[in-house]
Write an enzyme that holds these catalytic residues in place. Structure first.
Site, PDB file in Angstrom:
ATOM      1  N   SER A 332      20.101  31.357  14.416  1.00  0.00           N
ATOM      2  CA  SER A 332      20.636  30.290  13.752  1.00  0.00           C
ATOM      3  C   SER A 332      19.735  29.435  13.030  1.00  0.00           C
ATOM      4  O   SER A 332      18.516  29.822  13.066  1.00  0.00           O
ATOM      5  CB  SER A 332      21.268  29.388  14.753  1.00  0.00           C
ATOM      6  N   TYR A 333      20.250  28.474  12.430  1.00  0.00           N
ATOM      7  CA  TYR A 333      19.300  27.648  11.273  1.00  0.00           C
ATOM      8  C   TYR A 333      18.156  27.144  12.256  1.00  0.00           C
ATOM      9  O   TYR A 333      18.174  26.643  13.325  1.00  0.00           O
ATOM     10  CB  TYR A 333      20.082  26.505  10.973  1.00  0.00           C
ATOM     11  N   PRO A 334      16.949  27.280  11.885  1.00  0.00           N
ATOM     12  CA  PRO A 334      15.649  27.074  12.637  1.00  0.00           C
ATOM     13  C   PRO A 334      15.092  25.447  12.537  1.00  0.00           C
ATOM     14  O   PRO A 334      13.911  25.408  13.062  1.00  0.00           O
ATOM     15  CB  PRO A 334      14.451  28.005  11.970  1.00  0.00           C
ATOM     16  N   ARG A 335      15.738  24.795  11.823  1.00  0.00           N
ATOM     17  CA  ARG A 335      15.472  23.441  11.410  1.00  0.00           C
ATOM     18  C   ARG A 335      16.284  22.494  12.434  1.00  0.00           C
ATOM     19  O   ARG A 335      17.364  22.006  11.638  1.00  0.00           O
ATOM     20  CB  ARG A 335      15.137  23.175  10.353  1.00  0.00           C
ATOM     21  N   HIS A 385      22.729  20.250  13.141  1.00  0.00           N
ATOM     22  CA  HIS A 385      22.599  21.779  13.484  1.00  0.00           C
ATOM     23  C   HIS A 385      22.435  21.875  14.931  1.00  0.00           C
ATOM     24  O   HIS A 385      22.027  21.109  15.995  1.00  0.00           O
ATOM     25  CB  HIS A 385      21.233  22.343  13.000  1.00  0.00           C
TER      26      HIS A 385
END
Length: 625
Positions: A332-335, A385
DNA sequence: GCAAGGTC
């Protein structure tokens, strides 16, 4: 059909995910001229309510569309004294490499009745939303503008967001606008001042840019701070009483409640009193279950801290690798700052995807067969997120060495989150010997649980304690004085640095690693390896330039009460607080820019008038280098 | 030649 709605996300991956859900997979894909990443998706969707069945064009930007710069009169370094940059006009324009993306939005907007903004629901996302809106309105001034509120791209959540749009949060966008302007003015003014002043001082600095940034300097400050603590450390000798008792062939070490003292004579007297008492008495016997908690869902900061600790990669490499795993659809989105999973995410389905794996597939199977536990929830939620987690299983042969390491960590961490805590039993025996108290502890690990898959953490059984009865008296086998020396702290490591930045609000999850790389690039700090083999860690050591800047700025402000040094995190923290006040509606963008500039201007004029102090520090540390 | 923040 009632017209077309233009949807714009912050990045192509979100546009794709949202378009897939809204269209049920039935969309028309087209490229846009001038950019290979951004795509347009066309489909129909029933928004319900007043919107009804509509055509949709879904596209995206690539982060911010615009950049803010000084006008041509102030761009050249010699064009004006640096302090003019505090009030020189600044202009916002579409960045060169974003023109085609901006045009795509304006062109699409012409045939649309409304714009739905799908940027991330965080502060920067609100600002990017206003940039998108401006472009769209240039194409079609009659456009109605809404904003989708979503925090993940789970199907039901996306559809719900599409049907209940809200408004852009102007306050958050204003806070970001203030940050952009402040960072530019302050960064440029100080960078020019110190570069121009110091370049002519030493030949080693002639063609160096000595940049100042409100994040760079405090980051360097943490490293220099630690360096001085190591350098100025004076070891002290201490003494302690050690009690040993052998029972059932087990040698039990009792540790002193006072740990150690710095006066040998006093410790000697205390030991003599113990020996005079002859017998020690058991004052406490405790046996209780204990557990080692499974980790929290993974955030960016944690990924970088754990990664540089266990994977032997720099924060920047970890992030670069995580981004490539993300664009390939593996994680998934890493930030993210979020350390809690939304209830809507089907975690078991994600666990199931890992079953084919040769290393942890069996463990994943076990979770599905009854060992699954709902993850713990941390206290952070960025509302944009979910925590970092694996999206799909990928064969290790399809990954390069770095990707393999980071992917494995993300998966193991995720499976650990969905596991039971490790279980154990501690035994604690406390004795009184003379006037002094001593304690011995034992641990038995009963069930490793999450530790089976989370191989990065260790929790091992210690030596078992023999049986002691409460109230019993015995004569210890041995009691003696041990001597030791206090040891200096170590130089700062990357996980420690990231933790300090996080705690002090320096940078964001997406930029922390960049600031660290930047101060290395500027030659304010260097790295070296401490230890060897498996226990090797990278530590940061300031260069003579880094030490000189740190000390120079400290000396400049030291005589002025209440004037914080540029090498400390205080001013940046204060700016962060003011941005939150814009978000809360208690301050305006103009007020905050004015107040913050005043703060930094005070330091600026002080630096300018006392520039000799900064120069002296450079000469002190850098002559001959 | 300056910043920090998005993203590729």
């Amino acid at each position: 059909m009632t017209g077309t709605i233009l949807c714009v996300a912050e990045k192509p991956a979100i546009a794709k995910a949202v378009a897939s859900h809204m269209s049920g997979g039935a969309f028309q894909l087209s490229n846009i001229p001038g950019n290979k990443y951004v795509k347009n998706y066309q489909f129909t969707f029933n928004f319900g309510g007043r919107w009804g069945q509509c055509s949709v064009t879904m596209t995206s930007v690539l982060g911010h569309l615009t950049e803010t710069e000084f006008g041509s009169h102030h761009r050249a370094w010699a064009s004006c004294p640096p302090e003019d940059l505090f009030d020189a006009p600044v202009y916002e324009s579409v960045a060169k490499d974003k023109v085609s993306i901006a045009q795509n939005i304006a062109v699409q907007a012409r045939s649309c009745r409304a714009l739905f903004i799908w940027t991330d629901c965080d502060r920067e996302g609100e600002h990017i939303g206003t940039e998108v809106r401006k472009q769209a309105l240039e194409g079609n001034p009659r456009l109605e503008v809404k904003r989708a509120k979503f925090s993940n791209t789970e199907r039901a959540h996306v559809l719900q967001a599409a049907r209940q749009p809200i408004e852009l949060d102007e306050r958050q966008a204003n806070a970001v606008a203030a940050r952009i302007e402040l960072d530019l003015r302050i960064g440029a003014a100080f960078t020019r001042l110190q570069t121009l002043q110091l370049q002519t001082l030493l030949s080693s600095l002639t063609d160096k840019v000595i940049s100042y940034g409100s994040c760079q300097f405090p980051t360097m400050g943490f490293i220099v701070d630690r360096y001085f603590r190591v350098k100025n450390f004076k070891p002290e000798t201490f003494w302690l009483i050690k009690v040993i008792h052998v029972r059932d062939d087990i040698k039990v070490n009792f540790s002193w409640r006072r740990v150690h003292l710095f006066d040998r004579a006093v410790v000697t007297i205390m030991l003599e009193r113990c020996l005079a008492a002859k017998k020690a008495r058991v004052t406490k016997v405790n046996e209780r279950p204990t557990s080692k908690w499974r980790p929290l869902p993974l955030t960016t900061v944690e990924l970088q801290m754990m990664g540089s600790k266990y994977l032997r990669m720099t924060g920047q490499d970890i992030m670069k690798t995580a981004e490539s795993l993300y664009t390939k659809g593996f994680i998934s989105y890493p930030r993210t700052e979020t350390d809690q999973f939304d209830k809507a995410i089907d975690l078991k389905k994600l666990v199931e995807k890992q079953v084919p794996d040769g290393s942890w597939g069996q463990y994943a199977r076990g979770l599905l067969d009854g060992n699954f536990r709902t993850p713990r929830s941390g206290r952070h939620n960025d509302q944009a997120h979910p925590p970092i987690h694996p999206i799909a299983w990928v064969s290790p042969t399809a990954l390069n060495a770095s990707e393999k390491k980071v992917y494995e960590f993300v998966v193991r961490r995720f499976l650990a989150c969905c596991s039971e805590d490790a279980k154990g039993k501690t035994t604690e025996v406390e004795i009184q010997y003379g006037e002094e108290m001593f304690q011995a502890k034992g641990l038995i690990v009963l069930e490793k649980n999450y530790l089976e898959v989370y191989v990065y953490e260790k929790w091992e059984s210690s030596q078992q304690l023999p049986v002691f009865q409460l109230g019993e008296e015995f004569e210890p086998t041995e009691a003696k004085i041990n001597e030791g020396k206090t040891t200096p702290p170590n130089y700062l490591t990357e996980p420690e640095l990231i933790a300090l930045m996080d705690a002090n609000g320096i940078g964001t999850d997406a930029t922390m690693a960049d600031h660290v790389a930047k101060i290395k690039d500027r030659e304010y700090v260097g790295t070296r390896t401490r230890g060897s083999g498996r226990s090797a860690v990278t530590e940061f050591i300031p260069t003579s330039l880094g030490v000189a800047l740190y000390e120079g700025y400290n000396n400049i402000v030291s005589a002025i009460p209440g004037c914080p040094s540029l090498s400390k995190p205080f001013l940046r923290k204060e700016m962060e607080q003011r941005m939150r006040e814009i978000c809360a509606g208690t301050k305006t963008r103009r007020e905050v820019i004015h107040e913050s500039l005043e703060r930094y201007q005070e330091v600026f004029y002080l630096t300018k008038s006392r520039i000799e102090i900064l120069k002296a520090a450079c000469q002190k540390y850098m002559l001959g280098s």
